[in-house]
Design an enzyme around this catalytic site. Structure first.
Site, PDB file in Angstrom:
ATOM      1  N   GLN A  74       0.840  -1.211   0.000  1.00 49.92           N
ATOM      2  CA  GLN A  74       0.000   0.000   0.000  1.00 49.92           C
ATOM      3  C   GLN A  74       0.876   1.263   0.000  1.00 49.92           C
ATOM      4  O   GLN A  74       0.622   2.214   0.753  1.00 49.92           O
ATOM      5  CB  GLN A  74      -0.931  -0.014   1.212  1.00 49.92           C
ATOM      6  CG  GLN A  74      -2.135  -0.920   1.052  1.00 49.92           C
ATOM      7  CD  GLN A  74      -3.094  -0.443  -0.039  1.00 49.92           C
ATOM      8  OE1 GLN A  74      -3.190   0.753  -0.352  1.00 49.92           O
ATOM      9  NE2 GLN A  74      -3.807  -1.379  -0.641  1.00 49.92           N
ATOM     10  N   SER A  75       1.897   1.282  -0.846  1.00 47.96           N
ATOM     11  CA  SER A  75       2.815   2.423  -0.887  1.00 47.96           C
ATOM     12  C   SER A  75       2.158   3.658  -1.510  1.00 47.96           C
ATOM     13  O   SER A  75       1.689   3.621  -2.649  1.00 47.96           O
ATOM     14  CB  SER A  75       4.054   2.033  -1.704  1.00 47.96           C
ATOM     15  OG  SER A  75       4.796   3.188  -2.054  1.00 47.96           O
ATOM     16  N   ASN A  76       2.173   4.749  -0.751  1.00 48.10           N
ATOM     17  CA  ASN A  76       1.699   6.029  -1.294  1.00 48.10           C
ATOM     18  C   ASN A  76       2.705   6.596  -2.285  1.00 48.10           C
ATOM     19  O   ASN A  76       2.331   7.259  -3.256  1.00 48.10           O
ATOM     20  CB  ASN A  76       1.499   7.037  -0.158  1.00 48.10           C
ATOM     21  CG  ASN A  76       0.512   6.542   0.868  1.00 48.10           C
ATOM     22  OD1 ASN A  76      -0.647   6.293   0.548  1.00 48.10           O
ATOM     23  ND2 ASN A  76       0.959   6.378   2.110  1.00 48.10           N
TER      24      ASN A  76
END
Ligand SMILES: Cc1ncc(COP(=O)(O)O)c(C=O)c1O
Length: 336
Positions: A74-76
């Site tokens: 879930q890397s921004n």
């Protein structure tokens, strides 16, 4: 300090607002303000867009046609990189590491991952603990062998070029405060791969604005976190030509709010999400900004910021909520 010496592409909606938080201020007994870097605009915003303004300018200068980066599922950072590449007509490939062990469908496919793919990026998944930087180098070499012009962005966009984005943020924030005649006693924010804090430390030092800065850790233990920030701050200051401006004592991290590990929501973080949402209508994310806010809230309640005007730098990430919906019971529904 003349940042326009460095190539930059405008990707963010700047300046981001600096606003008071009156209801949270009353709740915590401090004068709390927020710097809205969750509102940088690109693909729901966040702190990486400031870094990408300088990184993508380098990519363009070397005629890149493919941008590669890596991060957690879930890397921004991955999502904002995918959007920046889309905007610049470049392909984007992202290496995603499973750092949480969650097999929930929304975690694996919704939130940031959904947006990575909507922006046209390709993704490849790796188990936790993998040598992601080495894997990315190998993937980049393979693409180069096929004739692609690859620009590799390190995890979190945290190198001296990316950190210039937060040197710029320091200039912007102090400029806003000065224009409003607003003394700032402290800045608090979530720190991870270190580029945000290193850029701020360097920017504040370069403009001789000695505002204490506190990074709340989201992954590494304190010593390691501070060393990462310090190392990058020195390299960033070198790039700016003001190597002597930054001091080791400017780098302060508190890593008491990480909980069980990176990307694993904490009780205090979930409480911070509820407080910001219910009192101010502002969304945090469980991985970074909620842990930063949890530290802010706890330290404020312990009296650490007494009589201070504190600015919470909101680094974004709220789209990650949709990859963590399982962490939230729905009180309205369960009460019915
Ligand atoms: C929402 C959010 N806040 C804070 C951070 C930490 O910033 P940095 O990696 O520059 O330390 C990140 C990094 O990914 C992030 O996505």
């Amino acid at each position: 300090m003349h940042l326009a010496r460095f190539p930059r592409i405008r990707l963010a909606h700047l300046p981001t607002p600096l606003e008071p938080l009156p209801r949270l201020s009353r709740e915590l007994g401090i004068d709390l303000w927020i710097k809205r870097d969750d509102c940088t605009g690109l693909s729901t915003g966040g702190n990486k867009t400031r870094k990408l303004e300088f990184l993508m300018a380098e990519a363009e200068a070397m005629d890149a046609d493919l941008v590669m980066t890596q991060g957690a599922t879930q890397s921004n950072h991955a999502r904002q990189t995918a959007a920046a590449a889309a905007r610049m007509g470049m392909d984007c490939h992202i290496l995603l590491e499973d750092r949480t062990g969650y097999s929930d469908a929304n975690h694996l496919h919704n939130g940031n991952v959904l947006l990575d793919h909507l922006h046209g990026a390709t993704t490849a998944r790796y188990p936790g603990g993998h040598d992601m930087a080495g894997e990315m180098e190998r993937a980049a070499e393979a693409a180069r062998a096929e004739g692609r012009h690859v620009y590799v962005i390190p995890g979190g966009g945290s190198n001296p070029t990316g950190a210039l984005g937060y040197v710029n943020c320091a200039f912007e924030l102090v400029g806003q405060a000065d224009a409003a005649n607003l003394r700032i006693d402290r800045i608090v924010h979530a720190t991870g791969s270190s580029g945000t804090q290193a850029g701020l430390v360097t920017g504040l030092a370069a403009m001789n604005a000695p505002i204490p800065l506190l990074g709340i850790g989201t992954r590494a233990p304190r010593e390691k976190q501070e060393e990462m920030v310090w190392s990058l701050a020195q390299r960033t200051a070198d790039k700016l030509g003001c190597a002597d401006a930054v001091r080791r004592s400017d780098v302060v991290a508190n890593t008491d709010y990480v909980g069980d590990g990176y990307g694993l929501p904490t009780r205090r973080g979930l409480e911070a999400i509820a407080l910001f949402a219910e009192l101010e209508g502002i969304l945090l994310d469980p991985v970074y900004s909620a842990k930063g806010a949890a530290g802010l809230i706890d330290l404020a309640r312990k009296g650490e910021f007494e009589d201070e005007r504190v600015v919470f730098l909101h680094t974004g990430g709220s789209v990650g909520l949709f990859g963590y919906d399982f962490a939230f019971a729905d009180p309205a529904e369960t009460a019915a």
